[in-house]
Scaffold this motif. Sequence first.
Motif, PDB file in Angstrom:
ATOM      1  N   TRP A 100       0.553  -1.067  -0.052  1.00 36.37           N
ATOM      2  CA  TRP A 100      -0.649   0.248  -0.316  1.00 36.37           C
ATOM      3  C   TRP A 100       0.933   1.074  -0.207  1.00 36.37           C
ATOM      4  O   TRP A 100       0.829   2.404  -1.163  1.00 36.37           O
ATOM      5  CB  TRP A 100      -0.850   0.212   1.167  1.00 36.37           C
ATOM      6  N   ASP A 114       0.702   4.722  -3.893  1.00 34.24           N
ATOM      7  CA  ASP A 114       0.586   6.042  -4.547  1.00 34.24           C
ATOM      8  C   ASP A 114       1.181   6.265  -5.638  1.00 34.24           C
ATOM      9  O   ASP A 114       0.562   7.129  -6.408  1.00 34.24           O
ATOM     10  CB  ASP A 114       0.484   7.133  -3.444  1.00 34.24           C
ATOM     11  N   ARG A 152      -6.118   4.864  -8.734  1.00 34.33           N
ATOM     12  CA  ARG A 152      -5.615   5.099  -7.497  1.00 34.33           C
ATOM     13  C   ARG A 152      -7.022   6.433  -6.889  1.00 34.33           C
ATOM     14  O   ARG A 152      -7.204   5.734  -5.755  1.00 34.33           O
ATOM     15  CB  ARG A 152      -4.331   5.707  -7.645  1.00 34.33           C
ATOM     16  N   THR A 153      -7.411   6.531  -8.073  1.00 33.70           N
ATOM     17  CA  THR A 153      -8.582   7.680  -7.123  1.00 33.70           C
ATOM     18  C   THR A 153     -10.012   6.281  -7.348  1.00 33.70           C
ATOM     19  O   THR A 153     -10.636   6.342  -6.504  1.00 33.70           O
ATOM     20  CB  THR A 153      -9.298   8.521  -8.516  1.00 33.70           C
ATOM     21  N   HIS A 213      -9.139   4.748  -3.710  1.00 30.17           N
ATOM     22  CA  HIS A 213      -8.751   5.628  -2.504  1.00 30.17           C
ATOM     23  C   HIS A 213     -10.587   5.875  -2.052  1.00 30.17           C
ATOM     24  O   HIS A 213     -10.732   5.915  -1.276  1.00 30.17           O
ATOM     25  CB  HIS A 213      -8.709   7.091  -3.292  1.00 30.17           C
ATOM     26  N   ASP A 214     -11.247   5.747  -3.217  1.00 28.01           N
ATOM     27  CA  ASP A 214     -12.517   5.806  -3.004  1.00 28.01           C
ATOM     28  C   ASP A 214     -13.346   4.333  -2.113  1.00 28.01           C
ATOM     29  O   ASP A 214     -14.027   5.196  -1.274  1.00 28.01           O
ATOM     30  CB  ASP A 214     -13.478   6.180  -4.538  1.00 28.01           C
ATOM     31  N   ALA A 264     -11.871   5.057   0.924  1.00 30.16           N
ATOM     32  CA  ALA A 264     -12.791   5.434   2.056  1.00 30.16           C
ATOM     33  C   ALA A 264     -14.164   5.659   2.308  1.00 30.16           C
ATOM     34  O   ALA A 264     -15.100   6.120   3.047  1.00 30.16           O
ATOM     35  CB  ALA A 264     -12.702   7.229   1.652  1.00 30.16           C
TER      36      ALA A 264
END
Lengths: 244, 287
Positions: free
Chosen positions: B216, B220, B233-234, B237-238, B241
């Motif tokens: 992890w 990034d 990556r986006t 991330h979603d 989260a």
Amino acid sequence: MPDEWGLEYGEYQSGGWLTLSLYNESGDPNDLTIRDCEPQETTLLKRMPATRELLRSFGLSYMWVRIARLSSNSFLWEHRDYEELSDVERHRLHIPLRTNRSSALVTGGAKVHLGYGGIWRLVPTHAHGACNLTGPDRVHLIMDCYADDAFRRFTENIHLTQQDVQVLPEPEDDVLEGHLDRAVQLLTLGYGRVAEQSLLRLFYSYAMPEGTVYDLILEAHRRFGDESQVAAWQDTKKVMLGLA
Amino acid sequence: MSTSLISDLAESSPPTIRPLLEVVVDALSSSPRVRRIALTGGRVADLHGAGEIELVVVVDDDCLALFALVLDDLMTHGVGTLLPGWRENADGATTSVDSLYLAPHAGRLHRLRVRLVGGGLAEAVESREPSCPLYVADQVTAGVDSASGVTAEALTDRPPTAAGLLCELLVRLHTLRDELGVSGYLRGYGRVVEVRETLAQLVAAVLGLPESRRRWADLDGELAVTPLGRACRTALHDLVAAPVPGTPTDVAATVRTCLDLVAVADPALAAEWGGTLDSYRHYLDAA
């Protein structure tokens, strides 16, 4: 959904393709062997008023109409239809009632998923097969119709689009050899049916000359040394493809 | 001549999984080299419930590797499983193989773990946990040359291919769905972590990141290099989260998010598996 489904044409399928008749010669929904006739509505169709109205509204000259369920992991193997019938022009129409994208019809080296919202025409005298690989159940309305002016008017706007068709790849020789090796290994362990089905299923993955999957089964049994199965599958190939 | 014991099981219990067990036993027991099939684990005591179905399949020692080689074919063609097996682990000593499958039955998916064991170790494996025999061969059939040059390599771990990681992802998502309302919050959290981890590894694999850069902490930077990586990556991330799914609707949304990301990361894989993924969505009400 009715639950008195019947299994017919067992030699053409893996099991799991079940039908009920809506139009046929006798009016009995479990009379499932199609033949030329002047059909009547079955007792089942009389309990399905919306479907009856739909079928009447088409104005087609039906030979036979069925509702067909293809379960998960079920197949109609490569075959030709109508071979036993008289030499009259007839066609087959499909209306998908319930489907999923793992189900498809394969003919001429192309795979077509018969999706919702359309009527699909098939020429069953061409070698073809159908599959529902992973389910859930696929349910189609299947109408065998005589070709007349009404049929031609009804189907004049039925066309395949590019998006409907997946042209299957031609297999490399070493790919087929790999499948043959695996089939022989399965035969060695005593899994004859799975060995045969693993080869029959290649029809849904690759574009190959007609009857190739049967030739592969012959070769697998030949390599395994079972000549009785070789002879049996030579006969099966003739029946399935109308070569007898 | 053999004795099937699955009917005995049915007399004592009218479970919903009995027909599925019959299909599996029919598919596997037609080989004379299968000595015994037993249900093990938690489902021995709870045939009505949910959760993984664990089977031990005991085969002759000399053909364990060959069975490991053809097991996916047996399960796919004979049982109708959705996917090849997720080879969750192998013990390195080439004595058993654990594969996890998703099998459709009665309109839903069941997780089916098949543990192939050589006859010499069967007793040791089965004695570790509750076991209920489903099939026992009466006679030993000798003289079948089944080795066919297959070596013990067939028993070892498979490299983590994108397709293998997709199998793992689908099994983990199914586990998450299956355990809704059954286990505590932290256990659910653990399942979500497993899903995220598998998805991240899948993305890393299809983007060709080196094995040493798939943690992890590295993602990034590694994913920022290309437009495709940044899109992944986006999406990751979603997903990270988002709260832990608490309802079937939440899980369905998580399934869609994961499979959408797979389609972005590896369109060819998503297309190749399109029919299977569509079936999977239907079974999980995530279509």
